[in-house]
Design an enzyme around this catalytic site. Structure first.
Site: not given
Ligand code: F6P
Length: 513
Positions: A200, A206, A257-258, A343, A374, A483
């Site tokens: 987003k 990452e 995002g979620r 979240e 199990h 972060k």
């Molecule tokens: O760090 C949390 C977060 O912002 C989530 O809310 C989101 O889904 C995820 O990181 C990824 O964010 P982006 O889509 O901006 O890379």
């Protein structure tokens, strides 16, 4: 009014005291209508709530709580596109992504333009998805994203594996841990691979790290046509262009995002199941949106589930919920729901930033059945804590292997029964107290439409509890500190500078260097 200051909250506290001796078996014996009262049909989903620690009187008090905390007004504000995500000054309109174009006359005038943009983008996403499906040279689609830019599409592609186009493999890389990307790249050829960079913000460390490595790998393999082999799914089209990606599908800051699998973030799903399948997914979710918006609260499944969550968390002090999908294709649903619930509702302050004196998000966890049986079901049956279980079962299988599905469904029914009934005739280690609560969600079949409805149901139930708790379910400030500190530690790992660190952090740093 804040929930704990309402008359309904006080009434629920008094009611909870009386509820101490509540026994599910007795509740069924004394109320022939219990199943009928506590069952609820919603689009694509049937819910049996009757094996929960609740009853009609509890639900009536919870509905009063909903009324006194303004649930309906809050819900309607979301559907009017008001900026209910107040800490970020944003509207919350993932539901608009599921509105058919024909809904335009029924949405607010201000949203007609947004809906038109939604459909222009959707058409472009679906056309691109169809193009990739028809492109025999692309055999591998690699989604690089994390959190909401990973869990939704990953969960849905797995869940809908029976609908996935033959001849294409889907990979999901989220972790900054290079082992993950390296393992995926090992099996790929540049000319056969499409990388989808899903973020987003297009700033997530990452994702950016993985995207850079994927691009470097692609070029090292002799790949040249970046426009053909990389696409970006983002609200930050400028950053994607700066990164060197020309093929971009956008969305908007009013999609959390979620809550974004319905947007361009759903592209891997659209490639996997096709334009028609993706539209069905949206239609299933839209049907649940309409149910949430229009069903009377006492027959409104997201409302009933969300209020039950409040009852459990704040009055019976159950602090977690276990998700048990009895369908192996739903095996990423617990992880998806973890982000959705925790979240969204893992907040300790109200919408105005005031600390709350009551609990909010439960801990969510789970594994598919029958595997969990199990492993950790021992604790659910005989442990000292009560953990409400949420079973998800699918009536019709899509395979023809003899015996399996009957056995699977027999197990899920039997587990719900065993948790409730217990076994009293033997003492000590063999004694099961029973009276352990569970919800049973049943889908007729697992299709794009039923999956869409199931996920929208979960989104809205999280909205309901978050609304009662008076929190902003649509921000996530709690992820920021880690972060920032990771950036600092990263620099220190390179420089070796441990000045000002606590003893433990400094020692770990020096051990790892
Ligand atoms: O760090 C949390 C977060 O912002 C989530 O809310 C989101 O889904 C995820 O990181 C990824 O964010 P982006 O889509 O901006 O890379």
């Amino acid at each position: 009014m804040r929930c704990d200051q309402t008359p309904a909250w006080r009434a629920l506290q008094a009611h909870a005291n009386k509820f101490q001796g509540f026994d599910l078996r007795e509740a069924f014996r004394s109320d022939a209508q219990r199943l009928a009262t506590l069952s609820q049909s919603a689009p694509h989903v049937f819910a049996d709530l009757s094996k929960n620690h609740t009853d009609a009187a509890t639900e009536a008090l919870l509905l009063a709580l909903a009324e006194q905390t303004g649930l309906v007004q809050h819900r309607d504000a979301m559907f009017r596109g008001e900026p209910i995500n107040n800490t970020e000054g944003r509207a919350v309109m993932h539901w608009l992504l599921r509105q058919p174009p024909s809904a335009a006359p029924t949405v607010r005038a201000e949203l007609v333009e947004a809906l038109a943009q939604v459909h222009t983008t959707l058409d472009a996403v679906l056309a691109y998805a169809e193009q990739i499906r028809a492109d025999a040279q692309i055999t591998d689609v690699v989604n690089i994203g994390i959190g909401g830019s990973d869990l939704g599409p990953q969960m849905a592609v797995l869940a809908l594996q029976d609908f996935v186009v033959p001849g294409k493999r889907f990979h999901f890389v989220s972790n900054v841990d290079g082992h993950e990307l390296a393992a995926v790249l090992k099996g790929l050829k540049a000319e056969n691979t499409l990388f989808l960079i899903a973020s987003k913000t297009f700033t997530t460390i990452e994702t950016m790290t993985n995207a850079r490595s994927a691009l470097a790998w692609f070029q090292a393999q002799g790949g040249v046509d970046v426009a053909r082999h990389f696409a970006a799914l983002t609200t930050n089209v400028v950053a994607a262009a700066e990164f060197g990606i020309a093929t971009t599908f956008g969305f908007w800051d009013w999609v959390g995002g979620r809550y974004s699998m319905w947007s361009a973030i759903g592209l891997p799903v659209a490639i996997a199941i096709g334009a028609k399948g993706f539209k069905d997914l949206l239609a299933g979710a839209h049907a649940m949106d309409q149910h949430f918006q229009t069903a009377p609260l006492e027959e409104n499944l997201p409302v009933r589930l969300g209020l039950l969550d409040v009852w459990y968390r704040n009055f019976l002090n159950y602090t977690s919920r276990s998700i048990a999908p009895y369908h192996s294709a739903l095996r990423r649903v617990p992880a998806y729901l973890q982000q959705l619930e925790m979240e969204s509702n893992g907040k300790r302050v109200d919408r105005n930033g005031q600390a709350l004196p009551y609990g909010t998000s439960p801990v969510l966890w789970g594994e598919p059945g029958t595997n969990g049986q199990h492993a950790y079901f021992q604790m659910l049956h005989q442990g000292t804590d009560i953990v409400p279980l949420e079973f998800i079962a699918v009536k019709k299988p899509t395979h023809s292997l003899k015996d399996h599905h009957e056995l699977l469904l027999a197990n899920v029914i039997a587990q719900a029964q065993a948790l409730m009934l217990g076994k009293a005739d033997e003492g000590g280690h063999k004694h099961f107290t029973g009276n352990r609560p569970s919800t049973f969600l049943l889908l007729d079949e697992l299709t794009p439409a039923s999956l869409g409805a199931l996920i929208a149901l979960q989104e809205h139930r999280v909205f309901v509890s978050g609304s009662v708790w008076g929190i902003n379910s649509f921000d996530q400030w709690g992820v920021e500190l880690g972060k920032v500190l990771a950036k600092d530690i990263h620099a220190r790992l390179v420089s070796g500078d441990a000045a000002g660190l606590d003893a433990s952090t400094a020692a770990l740093l020096s051990r790892i260097r």
